[in-house]
Design an enzyme around this catalytic site. Structure first.
Site, mmCIF file in Angstrom:
data_model
loop_
_atom_site.group_PDB
_atom_site.id
_atom_site.type_symbol
_atom_site.label_atom_id
_atom_site.label_comp_id
_atom_site.label_asym_id
_atom_site.label_seq_id
_atom_site.Cartn_x
_atom_site.Cartn_y
_atom_site.Cartn_z
ATOM 1 N N LYS A 11 0.833 -1.201 0.000
ATOM 2 C CA LYS A 11 0.000 0.000 0.000
ATOM 3 C C LYS A 11 0.878 1.266 0.000
ATOM 4 O O LYS A 11 2.096 1.186 0.244
ATOM 5 C CB LYS A 11 -0.938 -0.050 1.210
ATOM 6 C CG LYS A 11 -1.921 -1.235 1.154
ATOM 7 C CD LYS A 11 -2.899 -1.193 2.321
ATOM 8 C CE LYS A 11 -3.912 -2.320 2.252
ATOM 9 N NZ LYS A 11 -4.914 -2.222 3.350
ATOM 10 N N TYR A 51 -12.787 -3.038 -2.660
ATOM 11 C CA TYR A 51 -13.211 -2.908 -1.271
ATOM 12 C C TYR A 51 -14.731 -2.811 -1.156
ATOM 13 O O TYR A 51 -15.247 -2.118 -0.265
ATOM 14 C CB TYR A 51 -12.532 -1.694 -0.629
ATOM 15 C CG TYR A 51 -11.082 -1.926 -0.232
ATOM 16 C CD1 TYR A 51 -10.678 -3.127 0.365
ATOM 17 C CD2 TYR A 51 -10.123 -0.940 -0.415
ATOM 18 C CE1 TYR A 51 -9.356 -3.332 0.743
ATOM 19 C CE2 TYR A 51 -8.797 -1.133 -0.032
ATOM 20 C CZ TYR A 51 -8.425 -2.344 0.546
ATOM 21 O OH TYR A 51 -7.116 -2.544 0.934
ATOM 22 N N ARG A 104 2.364 -6.331 9.582
ATOM 23 C CA ARG A 104 1.569 -5.250 10.178
ATOM 24 C C ARG A 104 1.962 -4.994 11.633
ATOM 25 O O ARG A 104 2.037 -3.843 12.077
ATOM 26 C CB ARG A 104 0.084 -5.569 10.054
ATOM 27 C CG ARG A 104 -0.448 -5.388 8.621
ATOM 28 C CD ARG A 104 -1.842 -5.964 8.477
ATOM 29 N NE ARG A 104 -2.479 -5.581 7.222
ATOM 30 C CZ ARG A 104 -3.651 -6.076 6.822
ATOM 31 N NH1 ARG A 104 -4.281 -6.985 7.571
ATOM 32 N NH2 ARG A 104 -4.173 -5.685 5.677
ATOM 33 N N ASN A 114 -2.225 0.258 6.809
ATOM 34 C CA ASN A 114 -1.636 -0.963 7.359
ATOM 35 C C ASN A 114 -0.722 -1.714 6.396
ATOM 36 O O ASN A 114 -0.658 -2.936 6.410
ATOM 37 C CB ASN A 114 -2.735 -1.863 7.922
ATOM 38 C CG ASN A 114 -3.786 -2.202 6.878
ATOM 39 O OD1 ASN A 114 -3.639 -1.827 5.723
ATOM 40 N ND2 ASN A 114 -4.814 -2.907 7.270
ATOM 41 N N HIS A 117 -1.829 -5.448 1.578
ATOM 42 C CA HIS A 117 -3.077 -6.178 1.327
ATOM 43 C C HIS A 117 -2.727 -7.595 0.915
ATOM 44 O O HIS A 117 -1.759 -7.815 0.185
ATOM 45 C CB HIS A 117 -3.870 -5.528 0.179
ATOM 46 C CG HIS A 117 -4.955 -6.430 -0.342
ATOM 47 N ND1 HIS A 117 -6.182 -6.532 0.282
ATOM 48 C CD2 HIS A 117 -4.974 -7.331 -1.369
ATOM 49 C CE1 HIS A 117 -6.909 -7.453 -0.366
ATOM 50 N NE2 HIS A 117 -6.206 -7.942 -1.361
ATOM 51 N N GLU A 128 -9.122 -11.264 -7.506
ATOM 52 C CA GLU A 128 -8.253 -10.087 -7.367
ATOM 53 C C GLU A 128 -7.107 -10.121 -8.377
ATOM 54 O O GLU A 128 -6.717 -9.079 -8.916
ATOM 55 C CB GLU A 128 -7.733 -10.001 -5.928
ATOM 56 C CG GLU A 128 -8.859 -9.671 -4.960
ATOM 57 C CD GLU A 128 -8.466 -9.672 -3.491
ATOM 58 O OE1 GLU A 128 -7.274 -9.902 -3.171
ATOM 59 O OE2 GLU A 128 -9.360 -9.444 -2.656
HETATM 60 N N1 UDP Z 1 -10.078 -0.970 7.442
HETATM 61 C C1 UDP Z 1 -10.173 0.103 8.342
HETATM 62 N N2 UDP Z 1 -10.900 -0.067 9.486
HETATM 63 C C2 UDP Z 1 -11.553 -1.229 9.774
HETATM 64 C C3 UDP Z 1 -11.463 -2.304 8.855
HETATM 65 C C4 UDP Z 1 -10.717 -2.144 7.706
HETATM 66 O O1 UDP Z 1 -9.588 1.165 8.097
HETATM 67 O O2 UDP Z 1 -12.200 -1.319 10.824
HETATM 68 C C5 UDP Z 1 -9.276 -0.819 6.205
HETATM 69 C C6 UDP Z 1 -7.862 -1.383 6.334
HETATM 70 O O3 UDP Z 1 -6.989 -0.604 5.514
HETATM 71 C C7 UDP Z 1 -8.052 -2.764 5.754
HETATM 72 C C8 UDP Z 1 -9.020 -2.497 4.608
HETATM 73 O O4 UDP Z 1 -9.906 -1.505 5.140
HETATM 74 O O5 UDP Z 1 -6.823 -3.308 5.313
HETATM 75 C C9 UDP Z 1 -9.814 -3.701 4.138
HETATM 76 O O6 UDP Z 1 -10.476 -4.300 5.220
HETATM 77 P P1 UDP Z 1 -10.506 -5.884 5.406
HETATM 78 O O7 UDP Z 1 -11.514 -6.161 6.455
HETATM 79 O O8 UDP Z 1 -10.655 -6.540 4.089
HETATM 80 O O9 UDP Z 1 -9.062 -6.182 6.039
HETATM 81 P P2 UDP Z 1 -7.758 -6.924 5.431
HETATM 82 O O10 UDP Z 1 -8.229 -8.011 4.521
HETATM 83 O O11 UDP Z 1 -6.968 -5.852 4.703
HETATM 84 O O12 UDP Z 1 -7.023 -7.444 6.622
HETATM 85 MG MG MG Z 2 -9.613 -8.006 3.026
#
Ligand code: UDP
Ligand code: MG
Length: 134
Positions: A11, A51, A104, A114, A117, A128
């Site tokens: 990211k 997303y 992370r 974070n 991805h 994806e």
């Molecule tokens: N995110 C956030 N707050 C939350 C959940 C997600 O800012 O409470 C953001 C974060 O950057 C995350 C992305 O949205 O990586 C996608 O969320 P997901 O639940 O898919 O998490 P990931 O698969 O990235 O762990």
């Molecule tokens: Mg995710």
């Protein structure tokens, strides 16, 4: 044997902070192979697709601003159980749950920004990879 491909994306904070090499090293040291990669600038349309599961959340505009703040580095990563394996290397989504030793846990200081991805299932990995590599 479950040879899998997963979609990994470094990211904008990862790129800006110069952590690309560090994160790629961890992926390679685990034993996974990067079979394709490219630098990209994302727009809101592709982020709404990628997303879709968080597009109605109050923090979504912040995620769009963050994810369009600079280039990302998309990769297809291949290896034994690579989908779950990469999720383990990455660490938890919520920054307070991401353990030290994970990408992370070691580098992210918020849940929004974070660093990395990674696809959360074999099925989503396929979707994806198609989304970003054609
Ligand atoms: N995110 C956030 N707050 C939350 C959940 C997600 O800012 O409470 C953001 C974060 O950057 C995350 C992305 O949205 O990586 C996608 O969320 P997901 O639940 O898919 O998490 P990931 O698969 O990235 O762990
Ligand atoms: Mg995710």
């Amino acid at each position: 044997m479950a040879m899998e491909k997963t979609y990994i994306m470094l990211k904008p904070d990862c790129m800006k902070r110069g952590l690309m090499g560090e994160v790629i090293s961890r992926i390679e040291h685990k034993g996974y192979r990067i079979v394709d990669a490219k630098m990209m600038n994302l727009d809101e349309a592709i982020l709404r697709e990628h997303y879709a599961h968080i597009a109605d959340k109050p923090f979504f505009p912040e995620i769009v601003a963050y994810m369009t703040s600079g280039p990302v580095f998309g990769m297809i990563v291949e290896g034994e159980n690579a989908v779950l394996g990469m999720r383990i290397l990455m660490g938890a989504t919520k920054f307070e749950e991401a353990k030290a030793g994970t990408i992370r846990g070691d580098y992210a200081f918020s849940t929004g920004e974070n660093v990395i991805h990674g696809s959360d299932s074999v099925e989503n990995a396929e979707i994806e990879i198609k989304r970003f590599f054609r």
